[in-house]
Design an enzyme around this catalytic site. Structure first.
Site, PDB file in Angstrom:
ATOM      1  N   GLY A   1      37.785  30.170  46.148  1.00 19.68           N
ATOM      2  CA  GLY A   1      37.188  31.486  45.893  1.00 19.68           C
ATOM      3  C   GLY A   1      35.800  31.291  45.318  1.00 19.68           C
ATOM      4  O   GLY A   1      35.175  30.238  45.498  1.00 19.68           O
TER       5      GLY A   1
ATOM      6  N   ALA B   1      42.510  26.558  36.379  1.00 19.80           N
ATOM      7  CA  ALA B   1      43.016  27.772  37.032  1.00 19.80           C
ATOM      8  C   ALA B   1      44.018  28.498  36.134  1.00 19.80           C
ATOM      9  O   ALA B   1      43.648  29.419  35.393  1.00 19.80           O
ATOM     10  CB  ALA B   1      43.618  27.405  38.377  1.00 19.80           C
ATOM     11  N   ARG B   2      45.273  28.090  36.182  1.00 17.81           N
ATOM     12  CA  ARG B   2      46.319  28.673  35.347  1.00 17.81           C
ATOM     13  C   ARG B   2      47.382  27.631  35.091  1.00 17.81           C
ATOM     14  O   ARG B   2      47.653  26.785  35.960  1.00 17.81           O
ATOM     15  CB  ARG B   2      47.001  29.856  36.072  1.00 17.81           C
TER      16      ARG B   2
ATOM     17  N   GLU C   1      51.292  28.133  27.616  1.00 16.25           N
ATOM     18  CA  GLU C   1      50.272  28.083  26.561  1.00 16.25           C
ATOM     19  C   GLU C   1      50.401  29.296  25.642  1.00 16.25           C
ATOM     20  O   GLU C   1      50.864  30.349  26.086  1.00 16.25           O
ATOM     21  CB  GLU C   1      48.866  28.021  27.191  1.00 16.25           C
TER      22      GLU C   1
ATOM     23  N   HIS D   1      41.899  26.794  26.951  1.00 19.91           N
ATOM     24  CA  HIS D   1      41.632  27.921  27.855  1.00 19.91           C
ATOM     25  C   HIS D   1      40.279  28.578  27.541  1.00 19.91           C
ATOM     26  O   HIS D   1      40.204  29.763  27.202  1.00 19.91           O
ATOM     27  CB  HIS D   1      42.783  28.947  27.791  1.00 19.91           C
TER      28      HIS D   1
HETATM   29  C1  GLV Z   1      40.547  33.409  32.537  1.00 18.75           C
HETATM   30  O1  GLV Z   1      41.410  32.598  32.589  1.00 18.75           O
HETATM   31  C2  GLV Z   1      40.369  34.445  33.514  1.00 18.75           C
HETATM   32  O2  GLV Z   1      41.230  34.601  34.390  1.00 18.75           O
HETATM   33  O3  GLV Z   1      39.368  35.151  33.422  1.00 18.75           O
END
Ligand code: GLV
Length: 328
Positions: A156, A239-240, A269, A287
Site C-alpha cells: 500500500g 504493520a500489526r 501488545e 508501536h
Molecule cells: C498505527 O499503527 C496506525 O495504524 O496508524
C-alpha cells in the site's frame, strides 16, 4: 440547538480537544486511563461520536449498548479494532487516518531496518554496559543495506514509501508481494518487481511487513515462512501484531534461523512475548512508527475533522464504510 456529544477515549493533544469542544459536548480521558470494554461502553452511552485509537475495540457487543452512536473516528490508518460489518449493520460510520502518516511511517520502517541490520541497539546496550574494551574486526558486524534485496509484503502507500527509499536512496533491488499488483507506472516509480510470496521469502535479504491485519493475514509469517528465509535475513514488522507468530519468531531468532528482527508491533501488545525479550538479535520499539510530533498531530486533527465533518454536515473526510453514507 444542543451540541452533539462526543467521547475522546484516549488522551490527545489539548489543541485538538479544544477544536472538538467548539462543535461538541466533549467527554475526554486526558488521564489516559485504560478502560475495559465494559467501561468504554458505559462511557459511550448517549454519545453520538467517539474518537478512538487502534486500542479501542468497536464491535457488535459494544454497539448494542450504544444505540445513539453514529461515528467512530480512529486516529490510526489501521482499523482492525473495528468490526466494520457490525458497524455497517448498525449504521455507524467508521473513519481512519490514512495518508498523513505515510512518509513518517516509511521513514521509521527504514530506521528500524537499519538499526536491526547494523545491530545499532544491541551494540549500544553493550557500550552502555561498559563491555567495550577494544576494537575488533567483527565487533557487531551486521549486513549491508545498500545494494541488498529489499522484500516488501503489503504494497500500500507505506510499502511504496519504503520501496522508494530503498530503490532510490540505497540502490536496493526491490521485490514485493501484495494481494493486487501495482500498476506498471507505480511499479516503475517504486522500482519494484512483483514476485510470489514464496519468492519474496526466499530472495529477500531484508523483509519488511506492511500489510493490514485480518483473519487472512494472521500469522502470515510463522515457522514455515521463517524456514524459507535466508539465514542471513532481517525481518521488520511495522504493520500489526498477529501478522507474525511471535513465539515462532523468538525460536527462529534464538536458533539463528534468521539473523535479526526489528519489531514495532506485537501479538497482544503492550505485552511482549517473553522469548523476544531475552534474545539479543531483535530491536523492539513500542508501536511508534507514526510517532513524529507533526504526524501524530495531523492524525489527531484528521480524526477530529471526520467527527466534525460527519456530525455537523454529514461529510466525513476518510470514511471506511460508505454503505452507511449511502443509507443517509
Ligand atoms: C498505527 O499503527 C496506525 O495504524 O496508524
Amino acid at each position: 440547538m444542543s451540541k452533539p456529544a462526543v467521547l475522546v477515549a484516549r488522551a490527545v493533544f489539548p489543541e485538538v480537544l479544544e477544536r472538538l469542544s467548539q462543535h461538541f459536548e466533549v467527554s475526554s480521558n486526558q488521564a489516559d486511563d485504560t478502560w475495559s470494554a465494559d467501561e468504554l461502553a458505559a462511557r459511550l452511552a448517549g454519545q453520538q461520536g467517539v474518537f478512538t485509537t487502534a486500542s479501542e475495540r468497536i464491535d457488535a457487543a459494544l454497539l448494542a449498548r450504544c444505540p445513539e452512536l453514529k461515528i467512530a473516528a480512529n486516529m490510526a490508518v489501521g482499523y482492525n479494532n473495528f468490526d466494520l460489518d457490525a458497524m455497517t449493520a448498525r449504521g455507524v460510520l467508521a473513519t481512519n487516518a490514512p495518508d498523513v502518516l505515510t512518509e513518517t511511517t516509511a521513514d521509521f520502517g527504514f530506521a528500524l531496518l537499519m538499526a536491526t541490520a547494523r545491530r545499532i541497539a544491541e551494540s549500544e546496550h553493550y557500550l552502555r554496559a561498559g563491555q567495550w574494551t577494544k576494537w575488533s574486526y567483527d565487533l557487531f558486524a551486521g549486513s549491508d543495506i545498500h545494494g541488498a534485496t529489499l522484500g516488501i509484503l503489503g504494497m500500500g502507500r507505506i510499502g511504496q514509501g519504503i520501496a522508494r527509499r530503498g530503490a532510490h536512496g540505497f540502490g536496493m533491488d526491490v521485490i514485493y508481494h501484495n494481494r493486487s499488483r501495482l500498476t506498471p507506472a507505480l511499479e516503475a516509480e517504486c522500482k519494484a518487481r512483483y514476485v510470489s510470496k514464496e519468492e519474496l521469502l526466499r530472495q529477500a535479504d531484508h523483509l519488511v511487513l506492511v500489510l493490514p491485519y485480518s483473519a487472512a493475514s494472521h500469522h502470515a509469517i510463522g515457522a514455515a515462512e521463517l524456514a524459507q528465509m535466508k539465514p542471513t535475513a532481517t525481518l521488520v514488522n511495522i504493520a500489526r501484531g498477529g501478522i507474525v507468530d511471535d513465539a515462532a519468531l523468538a525460536a527462529a531468532l534464538r536458533g539463528k534461523r534468521i539473523a535479526a528482527a526489528g519489531l514495532d508491533v506485537f501479538e497482544g501488545e503492550p505485552a511482549v512475548h517473553p522469548g523476544l525479550l531475552t534474545v539479543p538479535n531483535v530491536v523492539l520499539t513500542p508501536h511508534i512508527a507514526s510517532a513524529s510530533v507533526p504526524t501524530r498531530l495531523a492524525m489527531a486533527n484528521l480524526a477530529a475533522d471526520n467527527l466534525i465533518g460527519y456530525l455537523t454536515q454529514g461529510k466525513p473526510l476518510t470514511p471506511l464504510n460508505d454503505a452507511v453514507l449511502a443509507k443517509g
